[in-house]
Each structure stands twice: as C-alpha cells, then as structure tokens.
Design a protein around this motif. Sequence first.
Motif, PDB file in Angstrom:
ATOM      1  N   GLU A 160      62.204 115.966  41.976  1.00 52.24           N
ATOM      2  CA  GLU A 160      61.881 117.299  41.477  1.00 52.24           C
ATOM      3  C   GLU A 160      63.180 118.086  41.433  1.00 52.24           C
ATOM      4  N   THR A 161      63.340 118.908  40.409  1.00 53.81           N
ATOM      5  CA  THR A 161      64.598 119.642  40.232  1.00 53.81           C
ATOM      6  C   THR A 161      64.324 121.085  39.838  1.00 53.81           C
ATOM      7  N   THR A 162      65.151 121.980  40.347  1.00 50.62           N
ATOM      8  CA  THR A 162      65.138 123.373  39.926  1.00 50.62           C
ATOM      9  C   THR A 162      66.530 123.721  39.427  1.00 50.62           C
ATOM     10  N   ALA A 163      66.597 124.339  38.262  1.00 49.65           N
ATOM     11  CA  ALA A 163      67.868 124.799  37.697  1.00 49.65           C
ATOM     12  C   ALA A 163      67.762 126.295  37.427  1.00 49.65           C
ATOM     13  N   VAL A 164      68.896 126.974  37.456  1.00 52.78           N
ATOM     14  CA  VAL A 164      68.946 128.405  37.152  1.00 52.78           C
ATOM     15  C   VAL A 164      70.046 128.634  36.127  1.00 52.78           C
ATOM     16  N   ILE A 165      69.647 129.147  34.963  1.00 54.44           N
ATOM     17  CA  ILE A 165      70.614 129.514  33.934  1.00 54.44           C
ATOM     18  C   ILE A 165      71.024 130.950  34.231  1.00 54.44           C
TER      19      ILE A 165
END
Length: 153
Positions: A146-151
């Motif tokens: 599972e991955t979370t990214a923030v632009i």
Amino acid sequence: MPCHDQGNAIRRPPVPDIAAKPATNTILNPAGWPQPKGYANGVKARGEMIFVGGMVGWDKDGKFPQGFVAQTRQLLENIVAVLKEGGARPEHVVRMTWYVTDIDAYRNSLPELGKAYRDVMGKNFGAMALVQVTSLVEKEALLEIETTAVIPD
C-alpha cells in the motif's frame, strides 16, 4: 486496458503537469536516533494525496514473475504507473506498507531488493512498515504494498 461504461470509453481528467511540482517532503528523524536503513522514520508533506491500495506484482496480463525480487520490481512499476495516472512521481511517495508472505525471502534478498527499489523508485524513501502475513488474496503473490503519495501544493 481502457475503462468502459456500457460500451463507451470513460473520459479521464487531464493528468496535471508534475514537472513543475518537485517533492518538498521533509524527512523526520529525531536527533540522536540512528539513521534508518532504506526508509524514513517519518515524513512531513503538504499537498494533494494519492492512495494506492494493496498492489501486487503481476503484469498487465495478470501474470506473476517468478521470485521475490522480480515480483517486487513489477509491483513497484505498477505503483509508479498508478502514481503517474494521478500526476505523481516516486519522489512524492511518503508512506508504504509492505505485506510479505515470507520474511526470510525479504531478508535474504536485501541487496538485490535494494537495487530493484532504486531502479524503479530512485533514492526516495518514505516512511515504511513491513509485516509478514500468512497469505494474500492472490495466491501467487509473494508481497503486496500500500502506498501514499503527496503532490506538493
């Protein structure tokens, strides 16, 4: 594979130009703590969030490569493809949770695993957790991430 709704292609919003939005994440490592190995203790980020749920290491045809490192490489490429669809890049990743079916396979492949990770994700290390599980939904899957990214704004 294109998405379809009763035979008609679903229109997707344009992908934002991410070249103008470099990652501005701050790695959080308290003074006096040892330097993390291949992950960050914490990450501070601000911006639009992308959540990638439980990806596995199969290809676009649903086939799994043989071996832990090969599945990891394919899985990371899958994550990057989903991030790109949302206008993000690997350096925007702030968190990953790895679920592996064999912790020894993970430990025994660390040098090759590290190379595969850097080849796909670069030298971007978000806050990570790794958990051994007894099985995954896809029987051939050796791991799921599972991955979370923030632009950035």
